[in-house]
Design a protein around this motif. Structure first.
Motif, PDB file in Angstrom:
ATOM      1  N   VAL A 353       0.841  -1.198   0.000  1.00  7.32           N
ATOM      2  CA  VAL A 353       0.000   0.000   0.000  1.00  7.32           C
ATOM      3  C   VAL A 353       0.872   1.243   0.000  1.00  7.32           C
ATOM      4  CG1 VAL A 353      -1.918  -1.105   1.237  1.00  7.32           C
ATOM      5  CG2 VAL A 353      -0.128   0.103   2.540  1.00  7.32           C
ATOM      6  N   GLU A 354       0.309   2.329  -0.541  1.00  2.84           N
ATOM      7  CA  GLU A 354       0.976   3.624  -0.413  1.00  2.84           C
ATOM      8  C   GLU A 354       0.235   4.418   0.648  1.00  2.84           C
ATOM      9  OE1 GLU A 354       1.148   6.133  -3.917  1.00  2.84           O
ATOM     10  OE2 GLU A 354       2.139   7.752  -2.804  1.00  2.84           O
ATOM     11  N   ALA A 355       0.967   4.954   1.610  1.00  5.73           N
ATOM     12  CA  ALA A 355       0.348   5.753   2.672  1.00  5.73           C
ATOM     13  C   ALA A 355       0.123   7.166   2.158  1.00  5.73           C
ATOM     14  CB  ALA A 355       1.265   5.773   3.891  1.00  5.73           C
ATOM     15  N   LEU A 412       5.990   4.941   1.579  1.00  8.10           N
ATOM     16  CA  LEU A 412       5.808   6.214   2.274  1.00  8.10           C
ATOM     17  C   LEU A 412       6.327   7.362   1.404  1.00  8.10           C
ATOM     18  CD1 LEU A 412       7.239   4.934   5.649  1.00  8.10           C
ATOM     19  CD2 LEU A 412       4.861   5.640   5.324  1.00  8.10           C
ATOM     20  N   ASN A 413       5.533   8.425   1.325  1.00  3.01           N
ATOM     21  CA  ASN A 413       6.004   9.620   0.615  1.00  3.01           C
ATOM     22  C   ASN A 413       6.884  10.436   1.553  1.00  3.01           C
ATOM     23  OD1 ASN A 413       4.489   9.759  -2.071  1.00  3.01           O
ATOM     24  ND2 ASN A 413       2.879   9.261  -0.581  1.00  3.01           N
ATOM     25  N   VAL A 414       8.076  10.772   1.091  1.00  2.01           N
ATOM     26  CA  VAL A 414       8.984  11.547   1.942  1.00  2.01           C
ATOM     27  C   VAL A 414       9.462  12.752   1.144  1.00  2.01           C
ATOM     28  CG1 VAL A 414      11.131  11.507   3.241  1.00  2.01           C
ATOM     29  CG2 VAL A 414       9.710   9.465   3.140  1.00  2.01           C
ATOM     30  N   LEU A 444      10.495   3.907   0.365  1.00  9.43           N
ATOM     31  CA  LEU A 444      10.356   5.358   0.474  1.00  9.43           C
ATOM     32  C   LEU A 444      10.239   5.942  -0.925  1.00  9.43           C
ATOM     33  CD1 LEU A 444      13.043   6.144   3.230  1.00  9.43           C
ATOM     34  CD2 LEU A 444      10.603   5.646   3.523  1.00  9.43           C
ATOM     35  N   GLU A 445       9.217   6.800  -1.113  1.00 12.41           N
ATOM     36  CA  GLU A 445       9.026   7.411  -2.426  1.00 12.41           C
ATOM     37  C   GLU A 445       9.674   8.789  -2.453  1.00 12.41           C
ATOM     38  OE1 GLU A 445       5.051   7.372  -3.876  1.00 12.41           O
ATOM     39  OE2 GLU A 445       4.794   5.220  -3.520  1.00 12.41           O
ATOM     40  N   ILE A 446      10.457   9.009  -3.502  1.00 13.23           N
ATOM     41  CA  ILE A 446      11.049  10.339  -3.664  1.00 13.23           C
ATOM     42  C   ILE A 446      10.666  10.876  -5.042  1.00 13.23           C
ATOM     43  CG2 ILE A 446      13.028   9.903  -2.182  1.00 13.23           C
ATOM     44  CD1 ILE A 446      14.598   9.591  -4.889  1.00 13.23           C
ATOM     45  N   LEU A 474      11.085   5.913  -7.254  1.00 13.32           N
ATOM     46  CA  LEU A 474      11.049   7.246  -7.870  1.00 13.32           C
ATOM     47  C   LEU A 474       9.614   7.533  -8.321  1.00 13.32           C
ATOM     48  CD1 LEU A 474      12.869   9.616  -8.671  1.00 13.32           C
ATOM     49  CD2 LEU A 474      13.143   8.544 -10.904  1.00 13.32           C
ATOM     50  N   ASP A 475       9.021   8.555  -7.661  1.00 12.40           N
ATOM     51  CA  ASP A 475       7.606   8.886  -7.849  1.00 12.40           C
ATOM     52  C   ASP A 475       7.420   9.806  -9.058  1.00 12.40           C
ATOM     53  OD1 ASP A 475       4.950   8.968  -7.248  1.00 12.40           O
ATOM     54  OD2 ASP A 475       5.155   9.990  -5.327  1.00 12.40           O
ATOM     55  N   ASP A 476       6.222   9.823  -9.602  1.00  9.63           N
ATOM     56  CA  ASP A 476       5.841  10.768 -10.666  1.00  9.63           C
ATOM     57  C   ASP A 476       6.809  10.755 -11.843  1.00  9.63           C
ATOM     58  OD1 ASP A 476       3.988  11.466  -8.761  1.00  9.63           O
ATOM     59  OD2 ASP A 476       5.017  13.305  -8.149  1.00  9.63           O
ATOM     60  N   LEU A 495      10.174   2.279  -9.991  1.00  8.28           N
ATOM     61  CA  LEU A 495       9.869   3.500 -10.712  1.00  8.28           C
ATOM     62  C   LEU A 495       8.364   3.589 -10.920  1.00  8.28           C
ATOM     63  CD1 LEU A 495      12.029   5.054 -13.234  1.00  8.28           C
ATOM     64  CD2 LEU A 495       9.720   4.623 -14.012  1.00  8.28           C
ATOM     65  N   LYS A 496       7.787   4.723 -10.515  1.00  4.58           N
ATOM     66  CA  LYS A 496       6.341   4.888 -10.661  1.00  4.58           C
ATOM     67  C   LYS A 496       6.059   5.779 -11.862  1.00  4.58           C
ATOM     68  CE  LYS A 496       3.775   4.844  -6.963  1.00  4.58           C
ATOM     69  NZ  LYS A 496       3.121   5.277  -5.697  1.00  4.58           N
ATOM     70  N   ILE A 497       5.386   5.218 -12.859  1.00  4.43           N
ATOM     71  CA  ILE A 497       5.084   5.995 -14.063  1.00  4.43           C
ATOM     72  C   ILE A 497       3.901   6.898 -13.769  1.00  4.43           C
ATOM     73  CG2 ILE A 497       4.454   5.849 -16.502  1.00  4.43           C
ATOM     74  CD1 ILE A 497       5.670   2.928 -16.249  1.00  4.43           C
ATOM     75  N   ALA A 531       2.467   1.437 -12.391  1.00  2.00           N
ATOM     76  CA  ALA A 531       1.712   2.455 -13.120  1.00  2.00           C
ATOM     77  C   ALA A 531       0.745   3.105 -12.146  1.00  2.00           C
ATOM     78  CB  ALA A 531       0.964   1.829 -14.275  1.00  2.00           C
ATOM     79  N   GLU A 532       0.756   4.454 -12.108  1.00  2.00           N
ATOM     80  CA  GLU A 532      -0.101   5.199 -11.177  1.00  2.00           C
ATOM     81  C   GLU A 532      -1.363   5.678 -11.865  1.00  2.00           C
ATOM     82  OE1 GLU A 532       1.963   7.858  -8.033  1.00  2.00           O
ATOM     83  OE2 GLU A 532       2.716   8.471  -9.983  1.00  2.00           O
ATOM     84  N   GLY A 533      -2.435   5.766 -11.124  1.00  2.00           N
ATOM     85  CA  GLY A 533      -3.658   6.393 -11.654  1.00  2.00           C
ATOM     86  C   GLY A 533      -4.363   5.557 -12.708  1.00  2.00           C
TER      87      GLY A 533
HETATM   88 CA    CA Z   1       3.646   8.944  -4.015  1.00  2.00          CA
END
Ligand code: CA
Ligand code: C2E
Ligand code: CA
Length: 574
Positions: A353-355, A412-414, A444-446, A474-476, A495-497, A531-533
């Motif tokens: 899960v992503e918090a 976790l988003n940091v 940890l998401e950066i 790596l976010d976004d 890696l998050k697209i 893949a996000e969203g």
């Molecule tokens: Ca995020």
């Protein structure tokens, strides 16, 4: 005999007293840094007392010698000096003037006092010469400092505000307008950090010098501080219109500034413009408006000019409101955590899960983290908030583990500010220990912008975290600057697209080609992909086809509170 002895004793005592008083007088005169001339009309003799040598290299004994003084002082002081030295002729008691010496650049205050008898005839005269050079130059300096900025020689902020106030008063009378251009260097911190403050100052100075050429009738320019400059224009039009001035500045900025150490710096600036009476009726408010507009120009990508309009101010006020509410929220911890599931694409099995933080303000209104996190990052509130997020998420995670023993990952988003805290790693480790969470269970998401700003420092920390076994994601990806080649050296695992790719991946051929090549390359580099969203079945199927490892999005699961995640875990472990 007795009488005579008494008189001798009395005389001795009087002499002693006189000698003591004479000595005291001499001491006082000598420590006063002044020189005195004493003239007794009856004796017609001049005596010098105390520090005469400090001022002149000749002696005077009678009034005629005073003529030599006139040769020493600058031309324009001769007549006033004569007048003051001979004030007895005008029957005046005292007078003071200031004169300057010709060669020695001394500034002297000359004070004359005359004592008259009952018949109004002068009896004694004292002339005092006092060195006021230092005082005068200090005075000049103080005057200068009150109006000008030492680094650039332009008006300082205070004086600019006063002059702008004059413009506004005049504009009110003459039914005119006044424009303020608020200017700020882009990325000045990076320039300063990279080259040192001295070079930064030199750049500010050179830019200030260039600006001073633009000063003219009805145009005033000020250096406020650091890298901030302000231009005030009365009745802007023609050669002194905002557009013309901005064009001239941009023309100059096309060429680099050559510093004395040899470096060549290209500079860009962001400018905010506000006009009286449209934006504000008061001087300081007008400047504030221009500043707010300048900030907006920065947020819109820098290197541009932006003109005031009402919505900018509204947005700003809204932001301030949130900022104030945020302070209370941190204090009262008015936050909750939601968790959004991530699934393996092929079998839709839960990966983790992503918090995601949620904030309901006092009025029950939901404020999006996309709005308040950037504000919290600016005012530092992100540090306590971020710590709370980690602790709360790990606490929930520990509960799920105890109940379901399901192997999963907590993302976790940091933010960069958190990474910059010297005790960040220590804090994470302590909380992991407290809730008995293994490093491999945490990710940890950066974002890329973190790396751009502080590359070495942050990558070092990331390497340490990875050595411990914590995953870095790596976010976004795709919204920033990174090229695929640049990714190769980064200490990341996942890696998050970004959602913006997924949004158009079905409809837009180009996006499809890019997404496919990203996934292909990234997998070759050994990273996991998410893949996000992902919102539709179609998107899901397509991503499955092109071998994207994981899926996150409304299609398979929205962010949800902890108990809803438990339902999901119950399904997964059934
Ligand atoms: Ca995020
Ligand atoms: P993000 O890290 O990119 O988080 C993903 C955002 O996309 C979340 O918005 C999530 O609710 C939303 N989302 C996920 N799936 C879909 C979908 O299928 N469709 C649509 N339309 N949206 C989807 P959210 O929760 O509003 O968070 C916004 C941003 O705020 C996050 O973007 C993240 O940058 C930041 N943020 C959230 N929580 C935290 C936190 O605890 N710490 C920090 N530093 N930042 C956080
Ligand atoms: Ca994201």
């Amino acid at each position: 005999m007795e009488g005579l002895k008494y008189q001798v004793d009395l005389l001795n005592a009087m002499n002693e007293k006189l000698a003591r008083e004479g000595k005291m007088l001499r001491l006082i005169c000598e420590t006063s840094n002044s020189a005195f001339l004493y003239y007794n009309y009856e004796e017609q003799q001049l005596r010098t007392i105390a520090n005469w040598d400090h001022f002149f290299d000749f002696t005077v004994t009678d009034m005629h010698d005073l003529g030599r003084l006139y040769d020493c002082v600058e031309e324009k002081y001769v007549i006033p000096l004569k007048e003051v030295l001979f004030i007895d002729e005008q029957k005046l008691k005292s007078q003071t003037i200031e004169v300057k010496l010709k060669e020695r650049r001394l500034c002297i205050e000359v004070e004359v006092n005359v004592v008259y008898d009952t018949m109004d005839n002068p009896t004694d005269k004292v002339i005092r010469f006092k060195d006021v050079t230092k005082f005068n130059s200090q005075n000049d300096e103080l005057t200068y400092m009150a109006y000008y900025d030492m680094l650039t020689g332009l008006y300082n902020r205070n004086y600019f505000v006063r002059l702008l106030g004059e413009y506004i008063r005049r504009a009110e009378e003459e039914n005119e307008t006044v424009a303020v251009m608020f200017m700020d260097f882009d990325d000045f911190r990076r320039i300063n950090d990279g080259m040192g403050i001295i070079s930064g100052d030199e750049l500010v100075q050179m830019f200030g010098q260039f600006l001073s050429d633009l000063i003219g009738d009805n145009v005033i320019i000020s250096h406020f501080n650091s890298d901030i400059f302000c231009i005030g224009i009365y009745s802007p039009c023609g050669a002194r219109s905002v557009e013309t001035i901005y064009r001239t500045i941009r023309e100059r900025l096309k060429k680099p500034f050559k510093l004395s150490e040899g470096q060549e710096i290209f500079l860009t600036i962001s400018v905010g413009v506000a006009e009286y009476p449209e934006a504000a009726a008061k001087t300081l408010e007008l400047i504030n408006c221009a500043e707010i507009v300048m900030f907006k120009a920065k947020n819109m990508g820098k290197d541009k000019i932006l003109y005031f309009d009402g919505t900018i101010l509204d947005d700003f006020l809204k932001k301030i409101k949130i900022e104030n509410k945020l302070k209370d929220a941190v204090f009262e911890q008015n936050f909750t955590m939601y968790y959004q599931p991530q699934f393996h694409t092929t079998d839709k099995v839960l990966r983790g899960v992503e918090a995601l933080i949620r904030w309901r303000d006092d009025n029950g209104k939901m404020i999006s983290p996309a709005v308040f996190i950037p504000i919290a990052e600016k005012n530092g509130a992100i540090v306590p908030i971020g710590t709370w997020v980690i602790e709360e998420s790990l606490r929930a995670f520990a509960g799920w583990k105890r109940k379901y023993h399901y192997p999963m990952i907590m993302s976790l988003n940091v933010s960069a500010i958190q990474y910059r805290q010297p005790d960040f790693i220590e804090k994470v480790l302590r909380l992991m220990e407290k809730y008995d969470i293994a490093p491999s269970e945490i990710e940890l998401e950066i974002t890329e912008s973190i790396l751009i700003d502080d590359f070495t420092d942050i990558t070092e920390k990331l390497v340490t975290l990875r050595d411990i076994g914590i995953k870095i994601s790596l976010d976004d990806f795709g919204t920033g600057y990174s090229s695929l080649a640049y990714l190769k050296g980064l200490p990341i695992d996942t890696l998050k697209i970004d959602k913006s790719f997924i949004d158009t991946v079905i409809t837009d051929e180009n996006t499809r080609i890019i997404t496919e090549s990203i996934i292909y390359m990234v997998k070759k580099l050994g990273f996991e992909t998410i893949a996000e969203g992902v919102e539709t079945e179609e998107q899901y199927r397509y991503l499955n086809e092109i071998d994207c490892d994981n899926i996150q999005g409304y299609f398979l699961g929205k962010p949800m509170p902890s108990d809803k995640i438990e339902n999901l875990l119950a399904d997964m472990t059934a």
